[in-house]
Design a protein around this motif. Structure first.
Motif, PDB file in Angstrom:
ATOM      1  N   ALA A   1       0.840  -1.203   0.000  1.00  0.00           N
ATOM      2  CA  ALA A   1       0.000   0.000   0.000  1.00  0.00           C
ATOM      3  C   ALA A   1       0.872   1.249   0.000  1.00  0.00           C
ATOM      4  O   ALA A   1       1.882   1.338   0.709  1.00  0.00           O
ATOM      5  CB  ALA A   1      -0.914   0.001   1.213  1.00  0.00           C
ATOM      6  N   GLY A   2       0.467   2.228  -0.805  1.00  0.00           N
ATOM      7  CA  GLY A   2       1.250   3.444  -0.960  1.00  0.00           C
ATOM      8  C   GLY A   2       1.203   4.362   0.250  1.00  0.00           C
ATOM      9  O   GLY A   2       0.375   4.201   1.154  1.00  0.00           O
ATOM     10  N   ALA A   3       2.089   5.362   0.244  1.00  0.00           N
ATOM     11  CA  ALA A   3       2.158   6.331   1.344  1.00  0.00           C
ATOM     12  C   ALA A   3       0.835   7.055   1.516  1.00  0.00           C
ATOM     13  O   ALA A   3       0.400   7.332   2.645  1.00  0.00           O
ATOM     14  CB  ALA A   3       3.289   7.323   1.088  1.00  0.00           C
ATOM     15  N   ALA A   4       0.162   7.384   0.420  1.00  0.00           N
ATOM     16  CA  ALA A   4      -1.101   8.103   0.508  1.00  0.00           C
ATOM     17  C   ALA A   4      -2.182   7.254   1.170  1.00  0.00           C
ATOM     18  O   ALA A   4      -2.993   7.762   1.951  1.00  0.00           O
ATOM     19  CB  ALA A   4      -1.551   8.540  -0.885  1.00  0.00           C
TER      20      ALA A   4
ATOM     21  N   ALA B   1      -1.458   7.212   4.902  1.00  0.00           N
ATOM     22  CA  ALA B   1      -1.789   8.508   5.507  1.00  0.00           C
ATOM     23  C   ALA B   1      -3.300   8.676   5.631  1.00  0.00           C
ATOM     24  O   ALA B   1      -3.799   9.190   6.640  1.00  0.00           O
ATOM     25  CB  ALA B   1      -1.193   9.635   4.677  1.00  0.00           C
ATOM     26  N   SER B   2      -4.037   8.223   4.620  1.00  0.00           N
ATOM     27  CA  SER B   2      -5.490   8.371   4.642  1.00  0.00           C
ATOM     28  C   SER B   2      -6.125   7.465   5.683  1.00  0.00           C
ATOM     29  O   SER B   2      -7.117   7.835   6.325  1.00  0.00           O
ATOM     30  CB  SER B   2      -6.070   8.087   3.257  1.00  0.00           C
ATOM     31  OG  SER B   2      -5.712   9.107   2.352  1.00  0.00           O
ATOM     32  N   ARG B   3      -5.588   6.270   5.867  1.00  0.00           N
ATOM     33  CA  ARG B   3      -6.094   5.389   6.917  1.00  0.00           C
ATOM     34  C   ARG B   3      -5.967   6.070   8.279  1.00  0.00           C
ATOM     35  O   ARG B   3      -6.882   6.026   9.110  1.00  0.00           O
ATOM     36  CB  ARG B   3      -5.300   4.081   6.935  1.00  0.00           C
ATOM     37  CG  ARG B   3      -5.669   3.071   5.873  1.00  0.00           C
ATOM     38  CD  ARG B   3      -5.040   1.750   6.231  1.00  0.00           C
ATOM     39  NE  ARG B   3      -5.119   0.786   5.142  1.00  0.00           N
ATOM     40  CZ  ARG B   3      -4.075   0.180   4.613  1.00  0.00           C
ATOM     41  NH1 ARG B   3      -2.847   0.449   5.046  1.00  0.00           N
ATOM     42  NH2 ARG B   3      -4.221  -0.692   3.642  1.00  0.00           N
ATOM     43  N   THR B   4      -4.824   6.684   8.505  1.00  0.00           N
ATOM     44  CA  THR B   4      -4.603   7.386   9.770  1.00  0.00           C
ATOM     45  C   THR B   4      -5.559   8.564   9.905  1.00  0.00           C
ATOM     46  O   THR B   4      -6.154   8.789  10.967  1.00  0.00           O
ATOM     47  CB  THR B   4      -3.151   7.881   9.851  1.00  0.00           C
ATOM     48  OG1 THR B   4      -2.268   6.761   9.773  1.00  0.00           O
ATOM     49  CG2 THR B   4      -2.901   8.635  11.152  1.00  0.00           C
ATOM     50  N   GLN B   5      -5.728   9.327   8.823  1.00  0.00           N
ATOM     51  CA  GLN B   5      -6.610  10.490   8.856  1.00  0.00           C
ATOM     52  C   GLN B   5      -8.050  10.086   9.130  1.00  0.00           C
ATOM     53  O   GLN B   5      -8.786  10.799   9.825  1.00  0.00           O
ATOM     54  CB  GLN B   5      -6.514  11.235   7.516  1.00  0.00           C
ATOM     55  CG  GLN B   5      -7.077  12.660   7.518  1.00  0.00           C
ATOM     56  CD  GLN B   5      -8.581  12.725   7.556  1.00  0.00           C
ATOM     57  OE1 GLN B   5      -9.256  11.938   6.908  1.00  0.00           O
ATOM     58  NE2 GLN B   5      -9.121  13.674   8.325  1.00  0.00           N
ATOM     59  N   LEU B   6      -8.472   8.939   8.614  1.00  0.00           N
ATOM     60  CA  LEU B   6      -9.851   8.485   8.771  1.00  0.00           C
ATOM     61  C   LEU B   6     -10.252   8.378  10.235  1.00  0.00           C
ATOM     62  O   LEU B   6     -11.409   8.610  10.593  1.00  0.00           O
ATOM     63  CB  LEU B   6     -10.033   7.138   8.072  1.00  0.00           C
ATOM     64  CG  LEU B   6     -11.445   6.545   8.072  1.00  0.00           C
ATOM     65  CD1 LEU B   6     -12.402   7.437   7.289  1.00  0.00           C
ATOM     66  CD2 LEU B   6     -11.422   5.141   7.489  1.00  0.00           C
ATOM     67  N   ALA B   7      -9.304   8.043  11.090  1.00  0.00           N
ATOM     68  CA  ALA B   7      -9.596   7.893  12.522  1.00  0.00           C
ATOM     69  C   ALA B   7     -10.099   9.197  13.133  1.00  0.00           C
ATOM     70  O   ALA B   7     -10.773   9.186  14.172  1.00  0.00           O
ATOM     71  CB  ALA B   7      -8.353   7.412  13.264  1.00  0.00           C
ATOM     72  N   LYS B   8      -9.800  10.321  12.517  1.00  0.00           N
ATOM     73  CA  LYS B   8     -10.257  11.623  13.003  1.00  0.00           C
ATOM     74  C   LYS B   8     -11.773  11.771  12.858  1.00  0.00           C
ATOM     75  O   LYS B   8     -12.407  12.506  13.611  1.00  0.00           O
ATOM     76  CB  LYS B   8      -9.540  12.734  12.238  1.00  0.00           C
ATOM     77  CG  LYS B   8      -9.763  14.146  12.746  1.00  0.00           C
ATOM     78  CD  LYS B   8      -8.947  15.132  11.929  1.00  0.00           C
ATOM     79  CE  LYS B   8      -9.164  16.569  12.403  1.00  0.00           C
ATOM     80  NZ  LYS B   8      -8.564  16.799  13.731  1.00  0.00           N
TER      81      LYS B   8
ATOM     82  N   LEU C   1       5.243  13.195   0.573  1.00  0.00           N
ATOM     83  CA  LEU C   1       3.808  13.385   0.771  1.00  0.00           C
ATOM     84  C   LEU C   1       3.544  14.349   1.920  1.00  0.00           C
ATOM     85  O   LEU C   1       2.674  15.224   1.824  1.00  0.00           O
ATOM     86  CB  LEU C   1       3.126  12.041   1.047  1.00  0.00           C
ATOM     87  CG  LEU C   1       1.616  12.109   1.281  1.00  0.00           C
ATOM     88  CD1 LEU C   1       0.897  12.642   0.045  1.00  0.00           C
ATOM     89  CD2 LEU C   1       1.068  10.742   1.667  1.00  0.00           C
ATOM     90  N   ASP C   2       4.287  14.216   3.005  1.00  0.00           N
ATOM     91  CA  ASP C   2       4.115  15.133   4.148  1.00  0.00           C
ATOM     92  C   ASP C   2       4.334  16.578   3.722  1.00  0.00           C
ATOM     93  O   ASP C   2       3.588  17.477   4.140  1.00  0.00           O
ATOM     94  CB  ASP C   2       5.090  14.773   5.267  1.00  0.00           C
ATOM     95  CG  ASP C   2       4.716  13.484   5.994  1.00  0.00           C
ATOM     96  OD1 ASP C   2       3.564  13.042   5.843  1.00  0.00           O
ATOM     97  OD2 ASP C   2       5.588  12.932   6.686  1.00  0.00           O
TER      98      ASP C   2
ATOM     99  N   ILE D   1      -6.740  16.278   5.795  1.00  0.00           N
ATOM    100  CA  ILE D   1      -6.703  16.044   4.359  1.00  0.00           C
ATOM    101  C   ILE D   1      -6.641  14.549   4.052  1.00  0.00           C
ATOM    102  O   ILE D   1      -5.713  13.851   4.486  1.00  0.00           O
ATOM    103  CB  ILE D   1      -5.489  16.743   3.711  1.00  0.00           C
ATOM    104  CG1 ILE D   1      -5.481  18.236   4.043  1.00  0.00           C
ATOM    105  CG2 ILE D   1      -5.500  16.532   2.198  1.00  0.00           C
ATOM    106  CD1 ILE D   1      -4.210  18.951   3.594  1.00  0.00           C
ATOM    107  N   GLN D   2      -7.632  14.048   3.307  1.00  0.00           N
ATOM    108  CA  GLN D   2      -7.548  12.721   2.706  1.00  0.00           C
ATOM    109  C   GLN D   2      -6.708  12.849   1.437  1.00  0.00           C
ATOM    110  O   GLN D   2      -6.710  13.889   0.770  1.00  0.00           O
ATOM    111  CB  GLN D   2      -8.929  12.197   2.351  1.00  0.00           C
ATOM    112  CG  GLN D   2      -9.697  11.609   3.511  1.00  0.00           C
ATOM    113  CD  GLN D   2      -9.268  10.177   3.822  1.00  0.00           C
ATOM    114  OE1 GLN D   2      -9.132   9.334   2.936  1.00  0.00           O
ATOM    115  NE2 GLN D   2      -9.057   9.894   5.104  1.00  0.00           N
ATOM    116  N   THR D   3      -5.995  11.795   1.073  1.00  0.00           N
ATOM    117  CA  THR D   3      -5.126  11.898  -0.098  1.00  0.00           C
ATOM    118  C   THR D   3      -5.005  10.564  -0.816  1.00  0.00           C
ATOM    119  O   THR D   3      -5.281   9.497  -0.241  1.00  0.00           O
ATOM    120  CB  THR D   3      -3.727  12.412   0.314  1.00  0.00           C
ATOM    121  OG1 THR D   3      -2.939  12.639  -0.860  1.00  0.00           O
ATOM    122  CG2 THR D   3      -3.020  11.418   1.221  1.00  0.00           C
ATOM    123  N   ALA D   4      -4.604  10.626  -2.074  1.00  0.00           N
ATOM    124  CA  ALA D   4      -4.396   9.425  -2.881  1.00  0.00           C
ATOM    125  C   ALA D   4      -3.403   9.750  -3.977  1.00  0.00           C
ATOM    126  O   ALA D   4      -3.252  10.907  -4.384  1.00  0.00           O
ATOM    127  CB  ALA D   4      -5.704   8.937  -3.490  1.00  0.00           C
ATOM    128  N   ALA D   5      -2.718   8.723  -4.452  1.00  0.00           N
ATOM    129  CA  ALA D   5      -1.823   8.860  -5.600  1.00  0.00           C
ATOM    130  C   ALA D   5      -1.967   7.601  -6.436  1.00  0.00           C
ATOM    131  O   ALA D   5      -2.091   6.497  -5.903  1.00  0.00           O
ATOM    132  CB  ALA D   5      -0.378   9.051  -5.154  1.00  0.00           C
TER     133      ALA D   5
END
Length: 397
Positions: free
Chosen positions: A58-61, A64-71, A96-97, A114-118
């Motif tokens: 799984a990519g960095a984005a 990061a989005s999995r972590t952000q989702l917890a918010k 990405l950061d 911010i949710q993100t994808a690449a």
């Protein structure tokens, strides 16, 4: 999952849009001069739901989005196309950061909102400076009302057409946008898929609905049996249109997701025909799904579909190679193609007529009855053509 008579309509310039969103698209020249940067900004904190690839790579984005989702809420979405930023190590995470920090400063929000994808080529570093320069123009160039058609175009890679549909749900609007044509057998949601709505939906309910809908739609399609490292499916709800009846919204979400899944399948790399595999009377739904996916993923079945060849032996092979623990009895199994029973009995005249039916059909149905229980499942597949091989043999050259 239905494949026709959708209530949602293709998005166009006259389509309604949900309240509370603005968009920004640009080209950082990642691979060519087409748009490759897409941002959605929310005027208010949005309830956010998401499901993501379970790939070990799984990519960095995605991480990061999995972590952000917890918010539980988000204010923006950043999508980068033409480069997946996958297998780029610590440097890829730092890149990405930096981009999230740049965008957050432009929008006056926190990076963790911010949710993100690449999506795109794996293993190459992002051109961070060029992307950051684009993002530095976000605030001045936000489009209000939002231009989701341009957003849909900017997230494309090898797609040949934009995939975006819209639907009203009471006083609210639901828009779905997707990209993807290859490396597709989702193992969560799929591809890149985004839903935007101004319906007021509590975050836990939105998450539950999205997960269920993804499992019934995107997880049922396959183009080439390959699961992406970047698959993401995210929903953002601004709530500005007020509450909506839960079942009505769930039905709308299923309709929009089914529509997008079919658009993805029809635009698959080299695809000329799509087909539905329906497995009935299996010992369980899980077994039915495994058998349906085995058929839909078989290269031999896919090439038979391409050639309009009613070669039921390939379907039987795909059933037979499934887990030996499954209750599958050849003497009880029945196979039909386009409504014609081909196993255990089909004469040459019936097969000759079936060839003509398959050649003329845009959508072919394979049906398997295992006579072993009450389990049922569907899988959506497509043919395998020379064009798929040609395109993917030169993807990075």
């Amino acid at each position: 999952m239905k494949h026709s008579a959708f209530l949602s309509r293709p998005l166009d310039a006259r389509s309604p849009v949900p309240q509370g969103f603005a968009t920004f698209v640009a080209s950082a020249g990642i691979r060519n001069h087409t748009r490759d940067i897409a941002v959605v900004h929310a005027e208010v904190p949005c309830a956010v739901a998401g499901v993501y690839t379970r790939s070990h790579f799984a990519g960095a984005a995605v991480r990061a989005s999995r972590t952000q989702l917890a918010k539980g809420s988000a204010r923006a979405l950043l999508v980068i196309s033409k480069n997946a930023n996958v297998a780029t190590g610590v440097q890829g995470e730092a890149d990405l950061d930096l981009l999230l920090e740049t965008l957050s400063q432009e929008l006056a929000i926190a990076p963790d909102e911010i949710q993100t994808a690449a999506t795109g080529v794996i293993g190459k570093r992002l051109p961070v400076e060029r992307i950051a320069a684009c993002l530095a123009e976000t605030r001045e160039r936000l489009s209000r009302p939002p231009d989701f058609l341009s957003f849909a175009e900017a997230i494309m890679t090898t797609d040949t057409t934009r995939k975006a549909v819209a639907m009203r749900v009471g006083k609210s609007v639901l828009i779905g946008v997707a990209k993807g044509v290859g490396m597709i057998e989702p193992d969560m949601a799929t591809l890149l898929v985004y839903f935007f709505t101004d319906a007021r939906i509590a975050q836990p309910a939105l998450q539950s609905m999205l997960a269920q809908v993804a499992d019934r739609t995107f997880n049922c399609i396959t183009i080439d049996s390959d699961t992406s490292t970047s698959d993401s499916c995210v929903a953002l709800s601004s709530g500005l249109a007020g509450p909506v009846e839960t079942n009505a919204f769930a039905d709308a979400l299923l309709d929009v997701a089914s529509h997008l899944a079919m658009l993805v399948l029809r635009d698959g790399e080299g695809v000329t025909k799509v087909f539905t595999t329906i497995v009935e009377h299996a010992e369980s739904d899980a077994v039915a799904r495994a058998v349906a996916k085995s058929i839909a993923n078989s290269p031999l079945v896919k090439t038979a579909i391409h050639g309009a060849d009613p070669n039921w032996g390939r379907v039987a092979m795909a059933i037979g190679k499934c887990d030996r623990k499954f209750r599958i009895d050849p003497q009880r199994t029945r196979i039909s193609i386009c409504g014609t029973c081909v196993y255990p009995a089909a004469d040459e005249a019936a097969l000759a007529a079936l060839r003509g039916t398959m050649a003329a059909a845009e959508h072919i149905e394979l049906r398997v009855d295992l006579a072993a229980g009450h389990g049922r499942a569907e899988a959506w597949g497509c043919d395998l053509s020379p064009a798929y091989v040609e395109l993917n043999s030169h993807y990075t050259t």
